[in-house]
Design an enzyme around this catalytic site. Sequence first.
Site, PDB file in Angstrom:
ATOM      1  N   HIS A  27       0.128  -8.603  -3.891  1.00  0.00           N
ATOM      2  CA  HIS A  27       0.217  -7.637  -2.796  1.00  0.00           C
ATOM      3  C   HIS A  27      -0.061  -8.384  -1.602  1.00  0.00           C
ATOM      4  O   HIS A  27       0.220  -8.232  -0.289  1.00  0.00           O
ATOM      5  CB  HIS A  27      -0.414  -6.363  -2.978  1.00  0.00           C
ATOM      6  CG  HIS A  27       0.501  -5.595  -3.927  1.00  0.00           C
ATOM      7  ND1 HIS A  27       1.403  -4.655  -3.881  1.00  0.00           N
ATOM      8  CD2 HIS A  27       0.508  -5.712  -5.379  1.00  0.00           C
ATOM      9  CE1 HIS A  27       1.822  -4.057  -4.830  1.00  0.00           C
ATOM     10  NE2 HIS A  27       1.107  -5.003  -5.926  1.00  0.00           N
ATOM     11  N   ASP A 124       0.311  -1.133   2.610  1.00  0.00           N
ATOM     12  CA  ASP A 124       1.103  -1.615   1.494  1.00  0.00           C
ATOM     13  C   ASP A 124       1.598  -0.192   0.734  1.00  0.00           C
ATOM     14  O   ASP A 124       0.891   0.808   1.049  1.00  0.00           O
ATOM     15  CB  ASP A 124       0.339  -2.055   0.238  1.00  0.00           C
ATOM     16  CG  ASP A 124       1.046  -2.570  -1.064  1.00  0.00           C
ATOM     17  OD1 ASP A 124       0.936  -3.766  -1.262  1.00  0.00           O
ATOM     18  OD2 ASP A 124       1.603  -1.714  -1.603  1.00  0.00           O
TER      19      ASP A 124
END
Length: 465
Positions: A27, A124
């Site tokens: 991520h 995110d």
Amino acid sequence: METGLRSTQTRETRRRIILFPLPFQGHINPMLQLANILHTQGFKITIIHTEYNAPTHSNYPHFTFNSISDRFHEIEHQLPTIPAPDPGHFLNYLNRSCVDPFRDCLTGLLAESNKGSIACLITDAGFYFTQAVADTLKLPRMVLRTGSLSCTTAYGVLPIFSKSKNSCFNLTTEDLDYEATVPEYPLLKVKDVMKMTINPKSYGDFLTNMLKQMKSSSGIIWNTFKELEQPALKTICRDFPCPSFTIGPLNKYFSSSSSSLIEQDKTILTWLDTQAPKSVIYVSFGSAAQITKSEFQEVAHGLVNIGLPFLWVVRPRVVRGSEWLESLPERFQKEVGDRGHIVKWCPQQDVLAHPATGCFWTHNGWNSTLESICEGVPMVCSPSFTDQPINARYVSDVWKIGVLLEDGFERKGIQMAFRRVMMDKEGEEMRERISCLKKKVNLSLKKGGSSHQSLKSLIDYISLL
Ligand code: UDP
């Protein structure tokens, strides 16, 4: 890579974007790549990050960093002790533990800045709690979805959340047919869905919240390119009210080396230089997946039996209960000699781009899958959990650019899979298909290509927020 887009912002009018990645390698890499892209487009960049897995600030002297407390240390000891992955548990925990520190940090940043100088927040998609914080502070929130479009459409319909008696998660072992297709998403088999998590409740809650808050966001940035996932893009555009921007693959703009949390062993590239073109098998199961001792030994036996050169990334503690190589079969080193190399972590993109690399034995994390496509390297797939079983099905059954090890880590199956990819006509066809995708990637990033256009739209869109 040059984006070819010209920034319209002057030094004085440069607006700031605040980005907040989930603290895991798969991520962090795409978020920092996105941050670099936005910086080249004239935006100032602030990264809010957790203390856990903090990025190396000195690799990004052009960014401002703000660290927040995450209390991850309170549950971190559970990571290696759980017998099988429960990703929802950790993800939901972070979505609770970060609320106050994140809100305080963002409030402080807004108080320090002139009105309108912060264009937006990009988090995110997995940090679903941030939508409510952004709404309260009246700051537009966009999300970066680091997984594939197709996987997100699958998440929308899979029976992970279902309380129905027929959901595979609610059946007893005797009633389960692992090879049956999943009616809600017929590409997948029951065994694929069962692999995603051992705790459907926690993972289902996480996905429900993530999808809900993605829909409430001001827009979604996808790390993919349109030509690869056109049907899924159509579904997302139909089901999600906010705009979608497919600007990937992000690793084509900036390498992930500067955001690596583990030191990359670059010496391995010199060894690759001595190997024949397309002869080496590159093996890596990413930053989070773990395997058992017996699975590790099957991988080792498989690599001995295949007889081809290999580069194997054995991340410390990838084998449950082992520090590093303790469970390697005794005769392994003698049998492989200089044909095989083991390292703890490597510069993966450089390895995949090396002419000697012929195949990638991967866990199919989305970054690894995309990086393999970008370099035209066919795959052997050993997915572990979360989105990986879905990505692997797309690689093997939809795009037909790899072979899925249907029976897991088992030496005979391993040998057959590599024969198919490295020696058979079928492998040549896979190589042709993935080379074609590689060309499409490059075209999509050129002026007038789909990702290039989408990036232009994204910049225009953010500029108006
Ligand atoms: N990676 C790396 N060195 C390695 C193995 C992996 O730099 O030896 C990088 C890889 O290039 C990718 C990321 O780590 O960008 C892994 O992300 P992915 O989504 O594939 O899997 P995850 O680690 O999230 O399971």
